[in-house]
Scaffold this motif. Structure first.
Motif, PDB file in Angstrom:
ATOM      1  N   ALA A  43       0.831  -1.210   0.000  1.00 42.53           N
ATOM      2  CA  ALA A  43       0.000   0.000   0.000  1.00 42.53           C
ATOM      3  C   ALA A  43       0.862   1.254   0.000  1.00 42.53           C
ATOM      4  CB  ALA A  43      -0.940  -0.001   1.200  1.00 42.53           C
ATOM      5  N   VAL A  44       1.937   1.263   0.777  1.00 42.19           N
ATOM      6  CA  VAL A  44       2.845   2.412   0.817  1.00 42.19           C
ATOM      7  C   VAL A  44       3.493   2.608  -0.551  1.00 42.19           C
ATOM      8  CG1 VAL A  44       5.044   3.245   1.777  1.00 42.19           C
ATOM      9  CG2 VAL A  44       3.279   2.331   3.291  1.00 42.19           C
ATOM     10  N   HIS A  45       3.937   1.524  -1.157  1.00 43.73           N
ATOM     11  CA  HIS A  45       4.550   1.580  -2.497  1.00 43.73           C
ATOM     12  C   HIS A  45       3.588   2.222  -3.492  1.00 43.73           C
ATOM     13  CE1 HIS A  45       6.632   0.287  -6.127  1.00 43.73           C
ATOM     14  NE2 HIS A  45       5.502  -0.248  -6.534  1.00 43.73           N
ATOM     15  N   TRP A  46       2.341   1.769  -3.507  1.00 40.16           N
ATOM     16  CA  TRP A  46       1.373   2.301  -4.466  1.00 40.16           C
ATOM     17  C   TRP A  46       0.981   3.734  -4.142  1.00 40.16           C
ATOM     18  CZ3 TRP A  46      -0.230   1.292  -9.199  1.00 40.16           C
ATOM     19  CH2 TRP A  46       0.211   0.100  -9.756  1.00 40.16           C
ATOM     20  N   ARG A  47       0.942   4.082  -2.875  1.00 41.17           N
ATOM     21  CA  ARG A  47       0.644   5.476  -2.508  1.00 41.17           C
ATOM     22  C   ARG A  47       1.734   6.390  -3.059  1.00 41.17           C
ATOM     23  NH1 ARG A  47       1.058   5.337   2.765  1.00 41.17           N
ATOM     24  NH2 ARG A  47      -0.840   4.101   2.923  1.00 41.17           N
ATOM     25  N   ARG A  48       2.991   5.973  -2.895  1.00 39.69           N
ATOM     26  CA  ARG A  48       4.115   6.753  -3.419  1.00 39.69           C
ATOM     27  C   ARG A  48       4.038   6.872  -4.948  1.00 39.69           C
ATOM     28  NH1 ARG A  48       8.748   3.838  -1.324  1.00 39.69           N
ATOM     29  NH2 ARG A  48       7.682   3.605   0.618  1.00 39.69           N
ATOM     30  N   LEU A  49       3.751   5.778  -5.600  1.00 40.15           N
ATOM     31  CA  LEU A  49       3.638   5.807  -7.063  1.00 40.15           C
ATOM     32  C   LEU A  49       2.539   6.769  -7.504  1.00 40.15           C
ATOM     33  CD1 LEU A  49       3.942   2.079  -8.185  1.00 40.15           C
ATOM     34  CD2 LEU A  49       5.563   3.929  -8.610  1.00 40.15           C
ATOM     35  N   ARG A  50       1.395   6.708  -6.838  1.00 35.36           N
ATOM     36  CA  ARG A  50       0.256   7.551  -7.227  1.00 35.36           C
ATOM     37  C   ARG A  50       0.510   9.025  -6.952  1.00 35.36           C
ATOM     38  NH1 ARG A  50      -4.847   4.785  -4.828  1.00 35.36           N
ATOM     39  NH2 ARG A  50      -5.967   6.221  -6.168  1.00 35.36           N
ATOM     40  N   GLU A  51       1.405   9.329  -6.029  1.00 36.06           N
ATOM     41  CA  GLU A  51       1.747  10.721  -5.741  1.00 36.06           C
ATOM     42  C   GLU A  51       2.841  11.241  -6.663  1.00 36.06           C
ATOM     43  OE1 GLU A  51       2.754  10.514  -1.606  1.00 36.06           O
ATOM     44  OE2 GLU A  51       0.645  10.427  -0.967  1.00 36.06           O
ATOM     45  N   SER A  52       3.452  10.370  -7.445  1.00 35.49           N
ATOM     46  CA  SER A  52       4.528  10.747  -8.360  1.00 35.49           C
ATOM     47  C   SER A  52       3.939  11.201  -9.691  1.00 35.49           C
ATOM     48  CB  SER A  52       5.461   9.559  -8.589  1.00 35.49           C
ATOM     49  OG  SER A  52       4.835   8.613  -9.439  1.00 35.49           O
ATOM     50  N   SER A  53       4.820  11.510 -10.604  1.00 32.53           N
ATOM     51  CA  SER A  53       4.372  11.930 -11.936  1.00 32.53           C
ATOM     52  C   SER A  53       4.337  10.763 -12.919  1.00 32.53           C
ATOM     53  CB  SER A  53       5.299  13.030 -12.473  1.00 32.53           C
ATOM     54  OG  SER A  53       6.617  12.515 -12.583  1.00 32.53           O
ATOM     55  N   GLU A  54       4.397   9.563 -12.405  1.00 33.36           N
ATOM     56  CA  GLU A  54       4.367   8.388 -13.284  1.00 33.36           C
ATOM     57  C   GLU A  54       2.985   8.225 -13.920  1.00 33.36           C
ATOM     58  OE1 GLU A  54       7.263   7.502 -13.639  1.00 33.36           O
ATOM     59  OE2 GLU A  54       8.265   7.744 -11.740  1.00 33.36           O
ATOM     60  N   VAL A  55       2.943   7.519 -15.038  1.00 37.26           N
ATOM     61  CA  VAL A  55       1.683   7.212 -15.712  1.00 37.26           C
ATOM     62  C   VAL A  55       1.268   5.821 -15.242  1.00 37.26           C
ATOM     63  CG1 VAL A  55       0.536   6.880 -17.928  1.00 37.26           C
ATOM     64  CG2 VAL A  55       2.362   8.589 -17.709  1.00 37.26           C
ATOM     65  N   LEU A  56       0.241   5.767 -14.412  1.00 38.17           N
ATOM     66  CA  LEU A  56      -0.230   4.513 -13.827  1.00 38.17           C
ATOM     67  C   LEU A  56      -1.656   4.260 -14.279  1.00 38.17           C
ATOM     68  CD1 LEU A  56       0.891   5.339 -10.191  1.00 38.17           C
ATOM     69  CD2 LEU A  56       2.157   3.982 -11.852  1.00 38.17           C
ATOM     70  N   ARG A  57      -1.908   3.093 -14.813  1.00 39.04           N
ATOM     71  CA  ARG A  57      -3.242   2.770 -15.293  1.00 39.04           C
ATOM     72  C   ARG A  57      -3.683   1.397 -14.797  1.00 39.04           C
ATOM     73  NH1 ARG A  57      -2.947   7.352 -15.689  1.00 39.04           N
ATOM     74  NH2 ARG A  57      -3.015   8.633 -17.564  1.00 39.04           N
ATOM     75  N   THR A  58      -4.979   1.300 -14.569  1.00 39.71           N
ATOM     76  CA  THR A  58      -5.621   0.024 -14.288  1.00 39.71           C
ATOM     77  C   THR A  58      -6.078  -0.553 -15.613  1.00 39.71           C
ATOM     78  OG1 THR A  58      -6.328   0.716 -12.094  1.00 39.71           O
ATOM     79  CG2 THR A  58      -7.594  -1.058 -13.129  1.00 39.71           C
ATOM     80  N   VAL A  59      -5.841  -1.845 -15.812  1.00 36.13           N
ATOM     81  CA  VAL A  59      -6.285  -2.537 -17.017  1.00 36.13           C
ATOM     82  C   VAL A  59      -7.622  -3.206 -16.709  1.00 36.13           C
ATOM     83  CG1 VAL A  59      -5.763  -4.338 -18.707  1.00 36.13           C
ATOM     84  CG2 VAL A  59      -3.899  -2.951 -17.736  1.00 36.13           C
ATOM     85  N   LEU A  60      -8.606  -2.922 -17.559  1.00 37.61           N
ATOM     86  CA  LEU A  60      -9.929  -3.517 -17.435  1.00 37.61           C
ATOM     87  C   LEU A  60     -10.200  -4.431 -18.621  1.00 37.61           C
ATOM     88  CD1 LEU A  60     -11.846  -0.222 -16.572  1.00 37.61           C
ATOM     89  CD2 LEU A  60     -11.062  -1.956 -14.950  1.00 37.61           C
ATOM     90  N   ALA A  61     -10.794  -5.584 -18.359  1.00 38.41           N
ATOM     91  CA  ALA A  61     -11.264  -6.494 -19.410  1.00 38.41           C
ATOM     92  C   ALA A  61     -12.762  -6.645 -19.181  1.00 38.41           C
ATOM     93  CB  ALA A  61     -10.554  -7.838 -19.345  1.00 38.41           C
ATOM     94  N   ASP A  62     -13.536  -6.171 -20.128  1.00 39.76           N
ATOM     95  CA  ASP A  62     -14.994  -6.182 -19.990  1.00 39.76           C
ATOM     96  C   ASP A  62     -15.423  -5.583 -18.651  1.00 39.76           C
ATOM     97  OD1 ASP A  62     -15.334  -7.271 -22.514  1.00 39.76           O
ATOM     98  OD2 ASP A  62     -15.352  -9.338 -21.765  1.00 39.76           O
TER      99      ASP A  62
END
Length: 157
Positions: A43-62
């Protein structure tokens, strides 16, 4: 099957955690979080990523969350990465997700890395225009040893 990308939501993180702690998927990906099994560290790792300028996307299938796709790093050295639910391997999901990500991020060059024995991921990258530029060795935490990895590049067309 309809593949789409969207911004990462808090509700995606438990799904990502489940995907990234799948032993077979982690072995195949080889490189990942130092301790993906610790939900707090995850959770800490993802919080840091989401606060950065990285391009983060969730992949959806249907409409279902089936993975993640990202671009990270400094200009001129940015890399793509993706992680798809093993239940969707071999169905074109990773290729469609990566193509959508590349359309969203027109910056070139972009790099990618994959374990040399990860034929599926190498095939996805090649279908999306990446070409091998080098081979290297690195410590793969999921395998507990050093392995060979392939470095690929996507240049401007």
């Amino acid at each position: 099957m309809e593949i789409a990308l969207r911004a990462v939501r808090d509700s995606d993180l438990p799904v990502f955690h489940r995907l990234m702690t799948d032993p077979e998927a982690a072995r195949m990906a080889a490189f990942g979080l130092e301790d993906p099994y610790d939900p707090d560290a995850f959770a800490v790792h993802w919080r840091r990523l989401r606060e950065s300028s990285e391009v983060l996307r969730t992949v959806l299938a249907d409409g279902q969350v089936v993975g993640t796709a990202s671009v990270y790093g400094t200009a001129g050295e940015r890399e793509v990465t993706y992680w798809i639910d093993r239940a969707y391997w071999g169905r074109g999901v990773a290729t469609a997700a990566l193509r959508a990500l590349l359309a969203e991020v027109p910056e070139r060059p972009l790099y990618a890395r994959a374990a040399a024995d990860n034929a599926g991921s190498l095939r996805v990258l090649e279908k999306c225009g990446f070409r091998e530029t080098a081979r290297a060795h690195g410590y793969a935490g999921a395998r507990g040893r050093e392995i060979e990895e392939v470095v690929l590049i996507l240049r401007a067309s």
